[in-house]
Scaffold this active site. Structure first.
Site, PDB file in Angstrom:
ATOM      1  N   ARG A 148      -1.924   0.452   0.624  1.00  0.00           N
ATOM      2  CA  ARG A 148      -2.416   0.714   1.984  1.00  0.00           C
ATOM      3  C   ARG A 148      -1.281   0.831   2.992  1.00  0.00           C
ATOM      4  O   ARG A 148      -1.473   0.616   4.188  1.00  0.00           O
ATOM      5  CB  ARG A 148      -3.402  -0.355   2.415  1.00  0.00           C
ATOM      6  CG  ARG A 148      -2.867  -1.765   2.307  1.00  0.00           C
ATOM      7  CD  ARG A 148      -3.788  -2.666   3.050  1.00  0.00           C
ATOM      8  NE  ARG A 148      -3.505  -4.048   2.775  1.00  0.00           N
ATOM      9  CZ  ARG A 148      -4.083  -5.034   3.428  1.00  0.00           C
ATOM     10  NH1 ARG A 148      -4.954  -4.770   4.368  1.00  0.00           N
ATOM     11  NH2 ARG A 148      -3.790  -6.280   3.139  1.00  0.00           N
ATOM     12  N   GLY A 160       2.053  -0.864  -6.257  1.00  0.00           N
ATOM     13  CA  GLY A 160       2.452   0.213  -5.349  1.00  0.00           C
ATOM     14  C   GLY A 160       1.829   0.045  -3.980  1.00  0.00           C
ATOM     15  O   GLY A 160       0.971  -0.819  -3.772  1.00  0.00           O
ATOM     16  N   ASP A 174       5.967  -8.657  -6.008  1.00  0.00           N
ATOM     17  CA  ASP A 174       5.847  -7.415  -5.231  1.00  0.00           C
ATOM     18  C   ASP A 174       5.931  -7.697  -3.726  1.00  0.00           C
ATOM     19  O   ASP A 174       6.043  -6.771  -2.933  1.00  0.00           O
ATOM     20  CB  ASP A 174       4.550  -6.675  -5.561  1.00  0.00           C
ATOM     21  CG  ASP A 174       3.332  -7.570  -5.474  1.00  0.00           C
ATOM     22  OD1 ASP A 174       3.275  -8.557  -6.229  1.00  0.00           O
ATOM     23  OD2 ASP A 174       2.452  -7.309  -4.635  1.00  0.00           O
ATOM     24  N   ASN A 175       5.890  -8.952  -3.356  1.00  0.00           N
ATOM     25  CA  ASN A 175       6.022  -9.292  -1.941  1.00  0.00           C
ATOM     26  C   ASN A 175       7.378  -9.917  -1.632  1.00  0.00           C
ATOM     27  O   ASN A 175       7.551 -10.592  -0.618  1.00  0.00           O
ATOM     28  CB  ASN A 175       4.902 -10.251  -1.517  1.00  0.00           C
ATOM     29  CG  ASN A 175       3.549  -9.565  -1.494  1.00  0.00           C
ATOM     30  OD1 ASN A 175       3.476  -8.350  -1.363  1.00  0.00           O
ATOM     31  ND2 ASN A 175       2.478 -10.331  -1.631  1.00  0.00           N
ATOM     32  N   ASP A 212       5.218  -8.418   4.017  1.00  0.00           N
ATOM     33  CA  ASP A 212       3.811  -8.484   3.624  1.00  0.00           C
ATOM     34  C   ASP A 212       3.133  -9.769   4.090  1.00  0.00           C
ATOM     35  O   ASP A 212       2.852 -10.684   3.298  1.00  0.00           O
ATOM     36  CB  ASP A 212       3.654  -8.300   2.111  1.00  0.00           C
ATOM     37  CG  ASP A 212       3.859  -6.836   1.716  1.00  0.00           C
ATOM     38  OD1 ASP A 212       4.392  -6.077   2.541  1.00  0.00           O
ATOM     39  OD2 ASP A 212       3.468  -6.460   0.599  1.00  0.00           O
ATOM     40  N   ASP A 239      -9.600   0.309  -0.192  1.00  0.00           N
ATOM     41  CA  ASP A 239      -9.899   1.410   0.726  1.00  0.00           C
ATOM     42  C   ASP A 239      -8.675   1.874   1.522  1.00  0.00           C
ATOM     43  O   ASP A 239      -8.779   2.786   2.348  1.00  0.00           O
ATOM     44  CB  ASP A 239     -11.026   0.998   1.692  1.00  0.00           C
ATOM     45  CG  ASP A 239     -10.670  -0.248   2.487  1.00  0.00           C
ATOM     46  OD1 ASP A 239      -9.507  -0.700   2.420  1.00  0.00           O
ATOM     47  OD2 ASP A 239     -11.556  -0.780   3.181  1.00  0.00           O
ATOM     48  N   GLY A 240      -7.542   1.222   1.298  1.00  0.00           N
ATOM     49  CA  GLY A 240      -6.325   1.644   2.002  1.00  0.00           C
ATOM     50  C   GLY A 240      -6.298   1.267   3.475  1.00  0.00           C
ATOM     51  O   GLY A 240      -5.442   1.722   4.221  1.00  0.00           O
TER      52      GLY A 240
HETATM   53  P1  AMP Z   1      -0.643  -7.964  -1.075  1.00  0.00           P
HETATM   54  O1  AMP Z   1      -0.459  -9.104  -2.023  1.00  0.00           O
HETATM   55  O2  AMP Z   1      -1.616  -8.184   0.026  1.00  0.00           O
HETATM   56  O3  AMP Z   1       0.671  -7.508  -0.505  1.00  0.00           O
HETATM   57  O4  AMP Z   1      -1.283  -6.728  -1.901  1.00  0.00           O
HETATM   58  C1  AMP Z   1      -1.201  -6.564  -3.295  1.00  0.00           C
HETATM   59  C2  AMP Z   1      -1.483  -5.142  -3.700  1.00  0.00           C
HETATM   60  O5  AMP Z   1      -2.810  -4.738  -3.321  1.00  0.00           O
HETATM   61  C3  AMP Z   1      -0.551  -4.128  -3.074  1.00  0.00           C
HETATM   62  O6  AMP Z   1      -0.295  -3.138  -4.039  1.00  0.00           O
HETATM   63  C4  AMP Z   1      -1.371  -3.574  -1.934  1.00  0.00           C
HETATM   64  O7  AMP Z   1      -0.955  -2.296  -1.556  1.00  0.00           O
HETATM   65  C5  AMP Z   1      -2.775  -3.587  -2.503  1.00  0.00           C
HETATM   66  N1  AMP Z   1      -3.827  -3.659  -1.474  1.00  0.00           N
HETATM   67  C6  AMP Z   1      -4.139  -4.722  -0.696  1.00  0.00           C
HETATM   68  N2  AMP Z   1      -5.165  -4.422   0.130  1.00  0.00           N
HETATM   69  C7  AMP Z   1      -5.521  -3.130  -0.117  1.00  0.00           C
HETATM   70  C8  AMP Z   1      -6.507  -2.240   0.399  1.00  0.00           C
HETATM   71  N3  AMP Z   1      -7.356  -2.599   1.346  1.00  0.00           N
HETATM   72  N4  AMP Z   1      -6.562  -0.999  -0.124  1.00  0.00           N
HETATM   73  C9  AMP Z   1      -5.722  -0.617  -1.085  1.00  0.00           C
HETATM   74  N5  AMP Z   1      -4.790  -1.392  -1.627  1.00  0.00           N
HETATM   75  C10 AMP Z   1      -4.668  -2.646  -1.158  1.00  0.00           C
HETATM   76 MG    MG Z   2       2.170  -6.706  -0.846  1.00  0.00          MG
END
Ligand code: AMP
Ligand code: MG
Length: 476
Positions: free
Chosen positions: A90, A87, A244-245, A254, A117-118
């Site tokens: 952030r 989900g 998810d990307n 992403d 930390d979002g």
């Molecule tokens: P990504 O592969 O970078 O697109 O991220 C994979 C998952 O980790 C996604 O669900 C993002 O929303 C979550 N995510 C990445 N960085 C953060 C963050 N700093 N805080 C919260 N969720 C994160």
């Molecule tokens: Mg992502």
């Protein structure tokens, strides 16, 4: 219309409640505007001349009429392993304008943040802001961004850094993983509602078709095959091709530890955590197919498995067709056919063995008219380049296009500049010291990558040796 008078809609919120979770952005302390994209503002039909209002909007403080913010729920295969719930951890959706869905990336925690930390740090926001525009400038399907803000908000990533938010926009944020979430949790009612929604959003011409879900998959496959071909021919390594990307609209989403190739290397891995090279440059087309298989599996409650498999069996051929067409354009050839794959393979092998800068090679080739000196300078040995150029000369003899015309069209498809990581790093280092002139310069280059930009000539050469083939972490 002035930003503060814009009305937002929220079509995604019409989906069943399992699809999202309402959440308010958590603003950053002492925000300041770093850059805004006038083209995107025009595309959205928003007047952003009041920069204070814009800053407060990007910081999630200004609530417009119709505002109802939320995070989207999805799952995904990360490095081949299924994660039942991810989900928007952030990213917070703040509404839709002109059919573009606006998201604040880095605006605080959501239900899906897990231990995160979002937040997004300045360096990662600068990378996404510039790179999405660069992809757009190169004619590759991508999300874009309206603006980027910095702040005095401290965010911890191995060391203290500053928080930042990018307001990014896309015609769709539905991911392969969004479908996987509902299929794997056996929420088939939601799965069907999501499929209808995605069809309406991405492929509205399908909504009246009998076999609309099958056609939907066919469209996603076609778009994905094309996107993979676009990445390969331009030399873009995404780095985190988890499901998810992957966008069901086939746009690049992403931006994380991505890289443009320096010297051509099919085995290049830009992501530091990708130990085994699952997402290496050369693997991307196959991973695109793997991800489509995961999507097909998620669609099985809606479409018979054999029918999905049959569609998917066309992926390789479709990918090759796009690849061949785009490569033919880069080479300035009037016609290319399957028979020419060997010639292209010979070229890629030659570039790999000679350690030739990929972008520079095609730009130099775009000026070629028989004098080989500039091309021979690009590699360590002359023989493989000469052998390939002998073949190329034969191809050019068969071309009907005049040489001048060929040069012109090649210069329009072979960028003089791509935003390599060392260039972005220069803008980041300057930005971390509070100045953004390099960001501005790279933004202009990103929008006009085929122009000469004589003042930035040093960025058009091969990557300096010390910056070649560097890997980046996922927080990039
Ligand atoms: P990504 O592969 O970078 O697109 O991220 C994979 C998952 O980790 C996604 O669900 C993002 O929303 C979550 N995510 C990445 N960085 C953060 C963050 N700093 N805080 C919260 N969720 C994160
Ligand atoms: Mg992502």
């Amino acid at each position: 219309m002035k930003l503060k008078h814009i009305k937002l809609t929220n079509p995604y919120l019409e989906l069943p409640e399992l699809c999202y979770n309402r959440v308010e952005p958590t603003p950053l302390k002492k925000p300041f505007l770093i850059h805004a994209n006038q083209e995107v503002a025009d595309m959205l039909g928003i007047d952003i001349s009041d920069r204070e209002v814009l800053t407060s909007f990007v910081n999630g403080e200004l609530k417009l009429e119709g505002s109802d913010s939320f995070a989207m729920c999805y799952a995904g295969h990360q490095f081949g392993h299924f994660v039942p719930r991810l989900g928007d951890g952030r990213a917070i959706n703040i509404g839709t304008v002109n059919d573009f869905h606006l998201q604040l990336k880095g605006a605080g925690q959501t239900l899906y943040s897990r231990s995160g930390d979002g937040r997004a740090v300045l360096r990662s926001s600068i990378r996404e802001y510039l790179m999405s525009e660069a992809m757009y400038g190169l004619g590759i399907e991508t999300t874009r961004a309206l603006a980027i803000i910095g702040s005095e908000h401290s965010v911890y990533r191995q060391t203290w850094e500053k928080g930042s938010i990018v307001l990014r926009v896309s015609p769709s944020w539905v991911r392969f993983g969004t479908f996987e979430y509902f299929a794997h949790s056996k929420n088939f009612k939601e799965l069907e509602a999501l499929a209808d929604y995605a069809i309406e959003e991405c492929y509205p011409h399908l909504s009246i078709e009998n076999d609309k879900y099958l056609h939907f998959f066919t469209e996603v496959m076609g778009k994905t095959a094309r996107l993979m071909a676009e990445w390969q021919v331009v030399g873009f390594n995404h780095g985190v091709m988890n499901t998810d990307n992957m966008s069901v609209l086939g746009v690049t989403i992403d931006y994380g530890p991505f890289a443009f190739l320096d010297d051509y290397d099919t085995n290049f891995i830009c992501n530091h955590t990708d130990q085994y090279g699952r997402y290496s440059f050369g693997n991307q087309p196959i991973i695109g197919e793997w991800n489509l298989k995961a999507l097909a599996l998620a669609l099985e409650p809606l479409v018979r498995k054999e029918r999905l498999e049959k569609i998917l069996s066309h992926y390789g051929r479709l990918y090759s067709r796009h690849f061949l067409y785009l490569m033919g354009r880069k080479l300035g050839l009037d016609e290319v056919s399957d028979r020419d794959f060997d010639f292209i393979k010979q070229m890629l092998g030659m570039l790999q063995s000679l350690h030739v800068d990929y972008t520079l090679f095609f730009r130099t080739l775009s000026h070629y008219s028989g004098d080989r000196r500039e091309l021979l300078k690009l590699g360590l040995l002359h023989t493989p380049m000469n052998e390939w150029l002998d073949e190329y000369d034969n191809y050019l003899k068969k071309n009907r296009t005049e040489e001048d015309e060929r040069h012109r069209s090649m210069l329009n498809v072979n960028p003089k500049y791509v935003l390599k990581n060392y260039m972005l790093q220069e803008a980041i280092e300057e930005g971390e010291n509070g100045s953004f002139s390099k960001l501005e310069a790279l933004f202009n280059i990103a929008q006009n990558p085929y122009d000469e930009h004589k003042e930035f000539e040093r960025w058009a050469g091969a990557t300096p040796d010390i910056f070649k083939n560097q890997k980046l972490s996922c927080s990039s």
